[in-house]
Structure formats: structure tokens, C-alpha cells
Design a protein around this motif. Structure first.
Motif, short mmCIF file in Angstrom:
data_model
loop_
_atom_site.label_atom_id
_atom_site.label_comp_id
_atom_site.label_asym_id
_atom_site.label_seq_id
_atom_site.Cartn_x
_atom_site.Cartn_y
_atom_site.Cartn_z
N LEU A 52 -74.02 126.90 86.51
CA LEU A 52 -75.23 126.96 87.32
C LEU A 52 -75.10 128.15 88.25
O LEU A 52 -74.15 128.23 89.05
CB LEU A 52 -75.43 125.67 88.11
N VAL A 53 -76.03 129.10 88.16
CA VAL A 53 -75.97 130.31 88.97
C VAL A 53 -76.88 130.14 90.18
O VAL A 53 -78.12 130.13 90.06
CB VAL A 53 -76.38 131.55 88.15
N ALA A 54 -76.27 130.02 91.35
CA ALA A 54 -77.03 129.79 92.58
C ALA A 54 -77.87 131.02 92.91
O ALA A 54 -77.40 132.16 92.83
CB ALA A 54 -76.09 129.47 93.72
N SER A 55 -79.13 130.78 93.32
CA SER A 55 -80.07 131.86 93.60
C SER A 55 -80.42 131.97 95.07
O SER A 55 -81.22 132.82 95.46
CB SER A 55 -81.36 131.63 92.80
N ASP A 85 -71.77 129.05 90.11
CA ASP A 85 -71.59 130.46 90.43
C ASP A 85 -72.30 130.72 91.75
O ASP A 85 -73.52 130.91 91.79
CB ASP A 85 -72.17 131.34 89.32
N ALA A 86 -71.53 130.74 92.83
CA ALA A 86 -72.09 130.93 94.18
C ALA A 86 -71.68 132.30 94.73
O ALA A 86 -71.45 132.45 95.93
CB ALA A 86 -71.61 129.82 95.11
N PRO A 88 -70.32 124.57 97.12
CA PRO A 88 -70.24 124.69 95.66
C PRO A 88 -69.56 123.50 95.00
O PRO A 88 -70.01 123.03 93.94
CB PRO A 88 -69.44 125.98 95.46
N ALA A 89 -68.49 122.99 95.59
CA ALA A 89 -67.81 121.83 95.02
C ALA A 89 -68.71 120.60 95.08
O ALA A 89 -68.76 119.78 94.15
CB ALA A 89 -66.50 121.56 95.76
N PHE A 90 -69.43 120.44 96.18
CA PHE A 90 -70.38 119.33 96.35
C PHE A 90 -71.47 119.41 95.29
O PHE A 90 -71.77 118.42 94.60
CB PHE A 90 -70.97 119.41 97.75
N ALA A 91 -72.05 120.61 95.12
CA ALA A 91 -73.11 120.78 94.12
C ALA A 91 -72.60 120.54 92.71
O ALA A 91 -73.30 119.98 91.87
CB ALA A 91 -73.70 122.19 94.24
#
Length: 355
Positions: free
Chosen positions: A102-105, A169-170, A267-270
Motif C-alpha cells: 500500500l503506497v501512502a499518498s 510504503d510511507a 505505518p505499522a498500525f496501518a
């Protein structure tokens, strides 16, 4: 006050609009409020109205107007965040021999406030301020996991039934701790856990409602219900990684108490929340749901391809996101706008966004 406005420096033929004067003249502002207004012609720079413009004020949350206006100008009111999920590896009989990424935007809401009418939900006092103003903040009637569920549903519809691991991916910008929160390009439920403590009868333990429900945190509660004349004292601590401990007392008959716990590793939470969503939609994950985000396995550079995209979340218009930030005075949202300004210019630090 009206007297203060009469002392305004007359500039040309301009005067304060009646609608603004009506707000300033309200009795509730008369005793403690000072107003400062300076308006200039944008093309010539000539002043058109001046009221106490050289006086110094503490700007407070009106500062949010600057990153909000800058971000709206930079991105446009109709801009929509696009948050994709890519597969890495081949799919054989539904099994992905690799990872979902998942690529964070930088999407501030990730579908968690979306309403069917195309607006974002918010109240007068947001849940992110629950600890600062206990007993006043409220939760929205929307699902904070709606965006992740939508992505998980698309993954399942793409024919994927099992996955080796999930990665967030943050890298849009480096995580930055600020005030009591962490600024991150991935934000689910504003990166807080909502904890609502509900009193029982005197002498019995209080109950707990958690939002969003996940496997990321092990939550224990030791809050007793006490007599109505006893004080309310509740403390929330984290004795160890992925642990939340709630202790104290709450009076019988009092309203449920909403408190929040700040997520330290977004990121770990998400990642855990996304894994939970995938499992809900019938996608098995080989890796443990709880743990660090394996960002060291991310591909170098921007090597994602359209052919490998298996899901996409599109946000509501940017104008709605800005509205939420300003209406509830959301600090972490306004700070995120500063990062987004940096990203728009091909940069990635908070200081660059301020510039």
C-alpha cells in the motif's frame, strides 16, 4: 468593539463590510477581544482598510489559514488523493507469491470520514481533542476503516486469496514527531485509538468500547465505577510495545468518557489494520499481523507499474479535506498540509513545506 472600529485608520473610501462588523459587535466579544484587520489591494499593494495593523497578536489556530490557502492554491480544490495497492510477485491459483504494498499518498482521511452525500463527517469538537477537553469531544457516525475495507475488497475481487506479507510504503516523507503526535503520510482514524469508557453501577468495573477494533494493541482496562459524588480520574499509559493500559475510576451515571491513545508507529498500525481488513474479505496473510512494517523490503525508487496495481482508493475533493481541518481546528491535519506543500515541489521535509 464598535468604538475600536471607529478608531480604525480611514483608508480611501473603503469601510468594513456590515457582515464582518456584525460579528465583531457581538456582546460576547466586547470585554476581552481586540481586533486587528489589514486589507490591501492585491494588484497595487495599496491599503484599503487598517485597524490596529501594527499591534502584535497571538495568532493561535488562525495560523492554519496559511497552509490551507497555500495547499488549496497548490493542489486545487478538486484534487483527490490516490492511494494504490500493488502486488509484487505472481498470482498462481489465487496465491500471491510475494507482497501487497500500500503506497501512502498523504490522504488525511483515507475514507474514514466519507459520507454517502460526498461530504466528510465532523463534529464541533473532534475526537482528536478528546483528551484536552474530556466529556465534550464526539465520534463521527462513519467507519474509520472504510477506506482499508474498500481496498481489501478490490484485492479479493482481483482474484487474490492469499498473500505472503503486507507492506506500507510511507516514504512520501520521513515520519516526524510533533507535539503529541507523529506526522506520517499514512493516517488511519487520524492515527489515534478511540477509547470510550462506559460506567456501570457503583462497585462494578466499567466497560470499554474501542475504535477502530484491531489486533495491533493489547488493551487492558481496570476502571471501577464509583458513587456519583466521587471524582472521575482516568489515566492511559503504554507499559510496553503494542500495549494500552487504562486505569482509574468513573462515577455511576456519568456520560461515557471518550479518550484517545496516540499511535506511535503509524505505518505499522496501518499495516495491521490493512491485514485485518484483508482477512475480513477472505484474503489470508502468511505473515503475523502484528509487528514492525517491513519497509526494508520495499523496491528501490518508483518501480510500481499499472499492470501490478490491484486496488485504488480515491478520496473526496481536497476542498472537503480542508473544510474538516479548519472546522475542527485539526492540528495534525494542518501540519500534514505543510508536508504536502513540500511534496508538491518535489521535496519532502517540514521546513521545505514551510518555505
Amino acid at each position: 468593539t464598535a468604538g475600536a472600529m471607529q478608531d480604525a485608520t480611514p483608508v480611501s473610501e473603503h469601510s468594513l463590510p456590515d457582515a464582518i462588523a456584525a460579528v465583531m459587535n457581538q456582546p460576547r466579544y466586547a470585554e476581552y477581544t481586540q481586533w486587528g484587520i489589514y486589507a490591501a489591494d492585491r494588484e497595487t499593494g495599496e491599503a484599503v482598510y487598517d485597524l490596529n495593523s501594527i499591534q502584535r497578536y497571538v495568532p493561535g489556530s488562525t495560523t492554519k489559514l496559511f497552509p490551507a490557502a497555500a495547499a488549496l492554491t497548490s493542489y486545487g480544490p478538486d484534487f483527490r488523493f490516490q492511494t494504490p495497492v500493488y502486488r509484487r510477485g505472481d498470482i498462481v491459483d489465487g496465491a500471491l507469491d510475494g507482497d501487497l504494498i500500500l503506497v501512502a499518498s498523504g490522504d488525511i482521511t483515507m475514507g474514514g470520514r466519507d459520507r454517502p452525500d460526498g461530504t466528510l463527517a465532523y463534529g464541533n469538537i473532534d475526537h482528536t481533542d478528546a483528551n484536552a477537553v474530556p466529556g465534550v469531544a464526539t465520534l463521527t457516525d462513519t467507519d474509520p476503516l472504510a477506506g482499508l475495507d474498500a481496498l481489501a475488497r478490490q484485492v479479493a475481487e482481483a482474484g487474490i486469496t492469499s498473500v505472503r506479507d503486507v507492506i506500507i510504503d510511507a516514504r512520501l516523507w520521513d515520519l516526524m514527531a510533533k507535539d503529541d503526535y507523529v506526522l506520517s503520510p499514512i493516517m488511519i482514524n487520524d492515527n489515534v485509538v478511540d477509547l470510550t469508557i462506559v460506567p456501570a453501577t457503583d462497585g462494578d468495573p466499567a466497560s470499554l468500547e474501542v475504535r477502530p477494533v484491531s489486533t495491533f494493541y493489547d488493551i487492558t482496562i481496570n476502571v471501577q465505577t464509583v458513587a456519583t459524588d466521587r471524582p472521575q480520574t482516568v489515566t492511559i499509559t503504554s507499559p510496553g510495545p503494542n500495549q494500552i493500559e487504562i486505569q482509574g475510576q468513573i462515577p455511576e451515571g456519568s456520560a461515557p468518557l471518550l479518550q484517545t491513545f496516540q499511535v506511535e508507529d503509524p505505518p505499522a498500525f496501518a499495516r495491521t489494520l490493512f491485514i485485518d481488513a484483508l482477512v475480513r474479505h477472505g484474503v489470508a496473510i502468511d505473515a503475523p499481523a502484528v509487528g514492525t512494517n517491513p519497509a526494508d523490503r520495499l523496491p528501490a525508487g518508483d518501480t510500481y507499474t499499472e499492470a501490478n496495481r490491484v486496488a485504488l482508493l480515491t478520496s473526496l475533493p481536497f476542498s472537503e479535506v480542508i473544510k474538516v481541518i479548519l472546522k475542527v481546528s485539526m492540528n495534525r491535519g494542518a501540519d500534514t498540509l505543510v508536508f504536502l506543500l513540500a511534496v508538491k515541489e518535489g521535496q519532502g521535509t517540514f521546513d521545505e513545506g514551510l518555505q
